[in-house]
Design a protein around this motif. Structure first.
Motif, PDB file in Angstrom:
ATOM      1  N   ALA A 245       0.824  -1.213   0.000  1.00 44.80           N
ATOM      2  CA  ALA A 245       0.000   0.000   0.000  1.00 44.80           C
ATOM      3  C   ALA A 245       0.856   1.261   0.000  1.00 44.80           C
ATOM      4  O   ALA A 245       0.532   2.247  -0.682  1.00 44.80           O
ATOM      5  N   ASP A 246       1.958   1.250   0.764  1.00 49.01           N
ATOM      6  CA  ASP A 246       2.831   2.432   0.791  1.00 49.01           C
ATOM      7  C   ASP A 246       3.456   2.689  -0.577  1.00 49.01           C
ATOM      8  O   ASP A 246       3.595   3.853  -1.010  1.00 49.01           O
ATOM      9  N   THR A 247       3.852   1.610  -1.256  1.00 53.59           N
ATOM     10  CA  THR A 247       4.433   1.745  -2.598  1.00 53.59           C
ATOM     11  C   THR A 247       3.423   2.354  -3.558  1.00 53.59           C
ATOM     12  O   THR A 247       3.742   3.271  -4.326  1.00 53.59           O
ATOM     13  N   MET A 248       2.183   1.854  -3.496  1.00 57.92           N
ATOM     14  CA  MET A 248       1.145   2.379  -4.387  1.00 57.92           C
ATOM     15  C   MET A 248       0.794   3.825  -4.047  1.00 57.92           C
ATOM     16  O   MET A 248       0.567   4.640  -4.946  1.00 57.92           O
ATOM     17  N   ALA A 249       0.789   4.134  -2.757  1.00 59.37           N
ATOM     18  CA  ALA A 249       0.492   5.512  -2.363  1.00 59.37           C
ATOM     19  C   ALA A 249       1.554   6.462  -2.911  1.00 59.37           C
ATOM     20  O   ALA A 249       1.235   7.544  -3.437  1.00 59.37           O
ATOM     21  N   GLY A 250       2.800   6.053  -2.812  1.00 54.54           N
ATOM     22  CA  GLY A 250       3.879   6.877  -3.347  1.00 54.54           C
ATOM     23  C   GLY A 250       3.773   7.031  -4.848  1.00 54.54           C
ATOM     24  O   GLY A 250       4.006   8.113  -5.394  1.00 54.54           O
ATOM     25  N   GLN A 251       3.383   5.941  -5.524  1.00 51.19           N
ATOM     26  CA  GLN A 251       3.263   5.998  -6.980  1.00 51.19           C
ATOM     27  C   GLN A 251       2.105   6.881  -7.411  1.00 51.19           C
ATOM     28  O   GLN A 251       2.233   7.698  -8.333  1.00 51.19           O
ATOM     29  N   LEU A 252       0.972   6.746  -6.764  1.00 51.68           N
ATOM     30  CA  LEU A 252      -0.184   7.566  -7.138  1.00 51.68           C
ATOM     31  C   LEU A 252       0.077   9.037  -6.839  1.00 51.68           C
ATOM     32  O   LEU A 252      -0.314   9.926  -7.608  1.00 51.68           O
ATOM     33  N   GLY A 253       0.758   9.302  -5.737  1.00 49.33           N
ATOM     34  CA  GLY A 253       1.137  10.678  -5.429  1.00 49.33           C
ATOM     35  C   GLY A 253       2.084  11.241  -6.479  1.00 49.33           C
ATOM     36  O   GLY A 253       1.982  12.421  -6.860  1.00 49.33           O
ATOM     37  N   HIS A 254       2.974  10.394  -6.970  1.00 48.34           N
ATOM     38  CA  HIS A 254       3.909  10.838  -8.014  1.00 48.34           C
ATOM     39  C   HIS A 254       3.176  11.150  -9.313  1.00 48.34           C
ATOM     40  O   HIS A 254       3.544  12.097 -10.028  1.00 48.34           O
ATOM     41  N   LEU A 255       2.132  10.378  -9.624  1.00 51.18           N
ATOM     42  CA  LEU A 255       1.334  10.685 -10.807  1.00 51.18           C
ATOM     43  C   LEU A 255       0.708  12.072 -10.688  1.00 51.18           C
ATOM     44  O   LEU A 255       0.695  12.849 -11.651  1.00 51.18           O
ATOM     45  N   LEU A 256       0.197  12.378  -9.503  1.00 50.43           N
ATOM     46  CA  LEU A 256      -0.415  13.695  -9.295  1.00 50.43           C
ATOM     47  C   LEU A 256       0.596  14.812  -9.497  1.00 50.43           C
ATOM     48  O   LEU A 256       0.294  15.831 -10.136  1.00 50.43           O
TER      49      LEU A 256
ATOM     50  N   ALA B 193     -10.563  16.165 -13.518  1.00 46.96           N
ATOM     51  CA  ALA B 193     -11.267  14.881 -13.571  1.00 46.96           C
ATOM     52  C   ALA B 193     -10.289  13.717 -13.430  1.00 46.96           C
ATOM     53  O   ALA B 193     -10.578  12.719 -12.746  1.00 46.96           O
ATOM     54  N   ALA B 194      -9.122  13.812 -14.057  1.00 50.83           N
ATOM     55  CA  ALA B 194      -8.113  12.756 -13.926  1.00 50.83           C
ATOM     56  C   ALA B 194      -7.554  12.718 -12.514  1.00 50.83           C
ATOM     57  O   ALA B 194      -7.358  11.638 -11.932  1.00 50.83           O
ATOM     58  N   ARG B 195      -7.300  13.895 -11.938  1.00 59.84           N
ATOM     59  CA  ARG B 195      -6.790  13.939 -10.559  1.00 59.84           C
ATOM     60  C   ARG B 195      -7.795  13.327  -9.585  1.00 59.84           C
ATOM     61  O   ARG B 195      -7.410  12.661  -8.615  1.00 59.84           O
ATOM     62  N   ALA B 196      -9.080  13.525  -9.847  1.00 57.85           N
ATOM     63  CA  ALA B 196     -10.105  12.961  -8.967  1.00 57.85           C
ATOM     64  C   ALA B 196     -10.062  11.428  -8.995  1.00 57.85           C
ATOM     65  O   ALA B 196     -10.230  10.772  -7.963  1.00 57.85           O
ATOM     66  N   LEU B 197      -9.822  10.854 -10.160  1.00 52.25           N
ATOM     67  CA  LEU B 197      -9.734   9.398 -10.250  1.00 52.25           C
ATOM     68  C   LEU B 197      -8.505   8.870  -9.518  1.00 52.25           C
ATOM     69  O   LEU B 197      -8.560   7.830  -8.851  1.00 52.25           O
ATOM     70  N   ILE B 198      -7.390   9.581  -9.641  1.00 48.83           N
ATOM     71  CA  ILE B 198      -6.171   9.168  -8.937  1.00 48.83           C
ATOM     72  C   ILE B 198      -6.353   9.304  -7.431  1.00 48.83           C
ATOM     73  O   ILE B 198      -5.995   8.416  -6.648  1.00 48.83           O
ATOM     74  N   THR B 199      -6.954  10.407  -7.010  1.00 48.08           N
ATOM     75  CA  THR B 199      -7.182  10.632  -5.588  1.00 48.08           C
ATOM     76  C   THR B 199      -8.149   9.581  -5.015  1.00 48.08           C
ATOM     77  O   THR B 199      -7.964   9.091  -3.896  1.00 48.08           O
ATOM     78  N   SER B 200      -9.141   9.210  -5.793  1.00 46.02           N
ATOM     79  CA  SER B 200     -10.071   8.166  -5.358  1.00 46.02           C
ATOM     80  C   SER B 200      -9.354   6.841  -5.143  1.00 46.02           C
ATOM     81  O   SER B 200      -9.600   6.122  -4.165  1.00 46.02           O
ATOM     82  N   ALA B 201      -8.439   6.512  -6.039  1.00 39.06           N
ATOM     83  CA  ALA B 201      -7.661   5.280  -5.871  1.00 39.06           C
ATOM     84  C   ALA B 201      -6.782   5.353  -4.630  1.00 39.06           C
ATOM     85  O   ALA B 201      -6.591   4.351  -3.918  1.00 39.06           O
ATOM     86  N   LEU B 202      -6.239   6.543  -4.363  1.00 36.28           N
ATOM     87  CA  LEU B 202      -5.423   6.729  -3.161  1.00 36.28           C
ATOM     88  C   LEU B 202      -6.229   6.469  -1.891  1.00 36.28           C
ATOM     89  O   LEU B 202      -5.752   5.807  -0.962  1.00 36.28           O
ATOM     90  N   THR B 203      -7.433   6.990  -1.846  1.00 36.76           N
ATOM     91  CA  THR B 203      -8.234   6.886  -0.623  1.00 36.76           C
ATOM     92  C   THR B 203      -8.713   5.474  -0.337  1.00 36.76           C
ATOM     93  O   THR B 203      -9.094   5.172   0.790  1.00 36.76           O
ATOM     94  N   THR B 204      -8.684   4.599  -1.339  1.00 32.18           N
ATOM     95  CA  THR B 204      -9.155   3.231  -1.126  1.00 32.18           C
ATOM     96  C   THR B 204      -8.026   2.241  -0.890  1.00 32.18           C
ATOM     97  O   THR B 204      -8.264   1.032  -0.797  1.00 32.18           O
ATOM     98  N   LEU B 205      -6.790   2.718  -0.775  1.00 29.87           N
ATOM     99  CA  LEU B 205      -5.648   1.822  -0.613  1.00 29.87           C
ATOM    100  C   LEU B 205      -5.734   0.980   0.659  1.00 29.87           C
ATOM    101  O   LEU B 205      -5.302  -0.166   0.696  1.00 29.87           O
ATOM    102  N   ASP B 206      -6.275   1.556   1.708  1.00 27.28           N
ATOM    103  CA  ASP B 206      -6.344   0.844   2.984  1.00 27.28           C
ATOM    104  C   ASP B 206      -7.696   0.153   3.184  1.00 27.28           C
ATOM    105  O   ASP B 206      -7.968  -0.392   4.256  1.00 27.28           O
ATOM    106  N   ALA B 207      -8.529   0.235   2.163  1.00 27.67           N
ATOM    107  CA  ALA B 207      -9.878  -0.352   2.306  1.00 27.67           C
ATOM    108  C   ALA B 207      -9.809  -1.877   2.290  1.00 27.67           C
ATOM    109  O   ALA B 207      -8.938  -2.467   1.698  1.00 27.67           O
TER     110      ALA B 207
END
Length: 283
Positions: free
Chosen positions: A187-198, A269-283
């Motif tokens: 999850a930390d790796t994915m969070a870092g990657q999604l943040g880097h996309l933003l 709109a693209a940032r919203a999709l990335i942010t949505s994926a970020l918020t569900t990482l710990d789900a």
């Protein structure tokens, strides 16, 4: 000419031979007349048409000139070169590890001005973080059974990726929303990657689009590919890396990219999709 061990390459050779035959037939001349016009033996025309002898670029130009089809020569010569280079098995490319493969593309990346990248499975290599790249390359190494040089391969990829921030390069990238959801690493790796996309979306050289799950599409999802300027396409499959250089083929991939890009959303709109994926990482 012996058959190539790759069916894809053999089919490309046979397709080229068939196209040359069609050029002759469209001109309404026999193989003998073609040979006379080209100044070679009639048997040579037959061997070329039956994919038993690979033609040289000069042969193709002479063939087209003899048939009054000079306009077809550039595409056919590109097809001829491609038939021997288009299909390289990953096993051969990666047999000494992944670092050398990362470094081998550096010159191509540096000279390319316009990159068009479509990814349906993972984050484009240009925008990968070291952690994400390490997780991905580790899985590839295990799957392929190749020497483990992941740490050096990651370093090479990060050096190669400096083209995103340096020089006169432009990157048009389109990814499927599923790319944001596939867990590569923890999850930390994915969070870092999604943040880097933003953060990458703010770079002047980068235009990143995301195709939403819920969109009614006009172009279907397809295998990942990269177009380098308008001249070269890299299209990868599970077993091989394919390089395409025929003008007609690059034009087809550019058309596909343009259609996919029109299906994508950008900016907020693209940032919203990335942010949505970020918020569900710990789900």
């Amino acid at each position: 000419m012996s058959q190539h061990p790759s069916s894809a390459v053999q089919q490309a050779r046979e397709a080229l031979a068939a196209r040359l035959r069609d050029v002759r037939l469209d001109a309404g001349i026999t193989g003998r007349e073609l040979a006379i016009r080209c100044g070679w033996h009639e048997a040579k025309s037959s061997r070329i048409e039956n994919a038993r002898t690979p033609p040289s670029d000069a042969d193709i130009r002479a063939w087209c000139a003899a048939c009054g089809a000079d306009d077809q020569a550039p595409d056919l010569t590109a097809a001829n070169r491609q038939s021997t280079e288009m299909h390289v098995e990953w096993r051969r490319l990666q047999r000494s590890g992944l670092r050398q493969l990362q470094e081998s593309g550096a010159t191509l990346y540096e000279r390319t001005r316009q990159f068009r990248v479509y990814c349906s499975d993972v984050v484009p290599g240009f925008l990968q973080t070291p952690g994400y790249a390490s997780a991905l390359l580790t899985s590839i190494t295990a799957f392929r059974g190749t020497p483990d040089d992941v740490s050096r391969a990651v370093e090479a990829r990060m050096r190669r990726n400096s083209v995103v921030r340096e020089g006169d390069h432009r990157f048009a990238l389109v990814i499927e929303e599923s790319v944001l959801r596939h867990r590569i690493g923890d999850a930390d790796t994915m969070a870092g990657q999604l943040g880097h996309l933003l953060s990458s979306m703010t770079l002047p050289s980068v235009a990143l689009g995301v195709i939403p799950f819920a969109l009614q599409r006009t172009v279907w999802p397809m295998a990942t590919f990269t177009v380098f300027d308008d001249e070269r396409v890299h299209a990868d499959s599970l077993d091989a890396a394919t390089t395409l250089t025929q003008p007609s083929q690059t034009a087809l991939y550019i058309k596909a990219f343009d259609g996919l890009a029109q299906n994508a959303v950008y900016g907020a709109a693209a940032r919203a999709l990335i942010t949505s994926a970020l918020t569900t990482l710990d789900a």
